[in-house]
Design a protein around this motif. Structure first.
Motif, PDB file in Angstrom:
ATOM      1  N   GLU A   1      -2.223   3.015  -0.092  1.00 46.63           N
ATOM      2  CA  GLU A   1      -1.002   2.058  -0.608  1.00 46.63           C
ATOM      3  C   GLU A   1      -0.012   3.156   0.651  1.00 46.63           C
ATOM      4  O   GLU A   1       1.149   2.319   1.195  1.00 46.63           O
ATOM      5  N   ARG A   2      -0.501   3.836   1.631  1.00 51.88           N
ATOM      6  CA  ARG A   2       0.261   4.470   2.131  1.00 51.88           C
ATOM      7  C   ARG A   2      -0.330   4.681   4.150  1.00 51.88           C
ATOM      8  O   ARG A   2      -1.979   4.776   3.642  1.00 51.88           O
TER       9      ARG A   2
ATOM     10  N   SER B   1       1.642  -6.786   1.376  1.00 58.26           N
ATOM     11  CA  SER B   1       2.715  -6.508   2.781  1.00 58.26           C
ATOM     12  C   SER B   1       2.925  -4.793   3.315  1.00 58.26           C
ATOM     13  O   SER B   1       2.783  -3.930   1.875  1.00 58.26           O
ATOM     14  N   TYR B   2       2.862  -4.263   4.302  1.00 57.60           N
ATOM     15  CA  TYR B   2       3.124  -3.303   4.932  1.00 57.60           C
ATOM     16  C   TYR B   2       4.661  -3.274   5.014  1.00 57.60           C
ATOM     17  O   TYR B   2       5.159  -4.305   5.537  1.00 57.60           O
TER      18      TYR B   2
ATOM     19  N   CYS C   1       4.135   3.936   6.746  1.00 56.17           N
ATOM     20  CA  CYS C   1       4.255   2.219   6.064  1.00 56.17           C
ATOM     21  C   CYS C   1       3.671   2.457   4.986  1.00 56.17           C
ATOM     22  O   CYS C   1       2.943   2.751   4.407  1.00 56.17           O
TER      23      CYS C   1
ATOM     24  N   CYS D   1       4.110  -1.441  11.377  1.00 54.46           N
ATOM     25  CA  CYS D   1       3.965  -1.887   9.861  1.00 54.46           C
ATOM     26  C   CYS D   1       3.463  -3.203   9.726  1.00 54.46           C
ATOM     27  O   CYS D   1       2.858  -3.800   9.253  1.00 54.46           O
TER      28      CYS D   1
ATOM     29  N   ASN E   1      -0.034  -6.101   9.034  1.00 62.36           N
ATOM     30  CA  ASN E   1       0.728  -6.969   8.366  1.00 62.36           C
ATOM     31  C   ASN E   1      -0.096  -8.355   8.329  1.00 62.36           C
ATOM     32  O   ASN E   1      -1.192  -9.348   8.514  1.00 62.36           O
TER      33      ASN E   1
ATOM     34  N   ARG F   1       2.051   0.277   1.050  1.00 61.38           N
ATOM     35  CA  ARG F   1       1.626  -1.165   0.613  1.00 61.38           C
ATOM     36  C   ARG F   1       3.756  -2.063  -0.474  1.00 61.38           C
ATOM     37  O   ARG F   1       3.539  -1.237  -0.646  1.00 61.38           O
TER      38      ARG F   1
ATOM     39  N   ASP G   1      -4.679   8.799   1.403  1.00 60.78           N
ATOM     40  CA  ASP G   1      -3.728   7.803   1.722  1.00 60.78           C
ATOM     41  C   ASP G   1      -4.667   7.612   3.560  1.00 60.78           C
ATOM     42  O   ASP G   1      -5.171   8.462   3.774  1.00 60.78           O
TER      43      ASP G   1
END
Length: 400
Positions: free
Chosen positions: A209-210, A236-237, A229, A193, A197, A231, A388
């Motif tokens: 989102e994922r 950031s995740y 991961c 994750c 970022n 969001r 996703d």
């Protein structure tokens, strides 16, 4: 100017009187000293005269909080603070690193700093410490993005043994130098994750989102680490959850290489969307869901049904009888998610490039799918949404 000190400037330098004595400062080092604020700057007051005649024609002068080096062909650079302490512990300019070839650069990832030397770099970061990276491992590390790559900052020095094996640990993994082989790259799952970022993933997350990863350590490993991961509000995740799973019996195909027919048993490498799921009854997923029946098939023949769902009363290999896989004792397709490899919306379908790449149950090596334990599969399905992303492959080829 600090109390109790005196300075007098001349045409080509200055003389400074302070706690460590009276010393001249001139030439390139004098110009840099003035540019850094003189004795009121970070270097502080001089502690000795400039020393020249060093190897390569270099010069050095020691100051209260560091040293200044003039290096022909490179320039004039200070070395100070934690990086200077580590540099001196490694032998300074007489050690393997050689002379500085840049100033210290800060405001890096997580507020860290680094400085380049002739044969390597020294990194400082809170929580990681101050460590040097050099040689073959250092070259590999820099090419993979250095501290901004998936590995993060070094947390140990390089250690070698008499066989030529060397290793160095980083925040999120280990680099190993194996004589006759080269560099082996190992990541811990906590890297996945954070790598999103800092842009250290080679395949796009698409702003989903994922983003879920299915990552193997090497070729042709079949064991994968599965990490999802999510969001956050700030973009950031962060890790949501993780599990262990399985890939194809032949491991992953290399990036850009088609998996080919399912009997080759490769899983694809890349980033793919998820838009639909299937099984014997919707477990509560927001994905478009198809309930299977005795006529449910997935196309493997090179015709209009290739890599898509259709219904038929016959089963002709290599079409997959989804009902059979859903109801046999191992229940592989009791629940599943379609990974959009070699199919819309991610790409046009290319005949014979590979089909039926799913996320399903029965956590054993597959013919190209990713398999999880049933509970982990249901957790994924119940949190997944259309759009996703699914990023999969060997860590070396997924992350920088």
């Amino acid at each position: 100017m600090p109390a109790g000190t005196c300075t007098q400037h001349f045409q080509r330098g200055l003389i400074y009187y302070g706690p460590a004595g009276t010393w001249q400062i001139w030439g390139a080092i004098g110009g840099m000293f003035d540019a850094l604020g003189g004795s009121s700057g970070y270097l502080g007051y001089p502690k000795g005269a400039e020393q020249c005649g060093l190897p390569g024609g270099a010069c050095v002068q020691q100051f209260q909080r560091g040293a200044a080096y003039f290096v022909p062909g490179a320039g004039t650079f200070p070395v100070w603070g934690a990086i200077n302490a580590r540099y001196e512990a490694l032998g300074g300019s007489r050690g393997y690193l050689g002379y500085p070839v840049s100033g210290e650069q800060c405001a890096l990832r997580d507020g860290g700093c680094s400085q380049a030397f002739q044969r390597g770099r020294i990194y400082y970061a809170a929580g990681a410490g101050t460590q040097a990276v050099w040689g073959g491992l250092g070259q590999f590390y820099v090419l993979r993005g250095g501290q901004s790559g998936a590995l993060g900052y070094p947390v140990t020095a390089e250690a070698c043994d008499s066989s030529g094996f060397c290793s160095q640990s980083f925040q999120f993994g280990v680099l190993e130098w194996i004589s006759g082989f080269g560099v082996r790259y190992r990541l811990v799952s906590e890297a996945y994750c954070p790598a999103l970022n800092v842009g250290a993933v080679k395949f796009p997350g698409g702003g989903a989102e994922r983003v879920s990863f299915a990552v193997a350590e090497d070729y042709p490993s079949t064991r994968v680490t599965f990490i999802t991961c999510v969001r956050q509000a700030n973009g950031s995740y962060a890790k949501e959850w993780g599990a262990l799973g399985s890939a194809g019996e032949s491991g992953f195909a290399r990036p850009g290489v088609a998996t080919g027919p399912t009997w080759q048993k490769y899983s694809p490498t890349g980033s793919f969307s998820v838009t639909e799921a299937f099984g014997l009854g919707n477990p509560g997923t927001a994905l478009s869901y198809r309930t299977l029946n005795p006529f449910s098939r997935w196309g493997g023949q090179l015709n209009g049904n290739y890599n898509g769902y259709f219904e038929s009363s016959s089963s002709v290999f290599p079409d997959e009888n989804m009902w059979y896989y859903a109801t046999r004792p191992s229940h592989d397709y009791r629940q599943g998610v379609v990974i959009n490899y070699n199919r819309p919306p991610d790409s046009p379908i290319v005949m014979n490039a590979g089909f039926a790449i799913f996320l399903h149950g029965n956590n054993l090596p597959t013919w190209g799918c990713i398999a999880l334990n049933d509970g982990d599969l249901l957790q994924y399905m119940r949190t997944a949404h259309t759009g996703d992303r699914f990023i999969m492959g060997v860590a070396y080829d997924v992350f920088n």
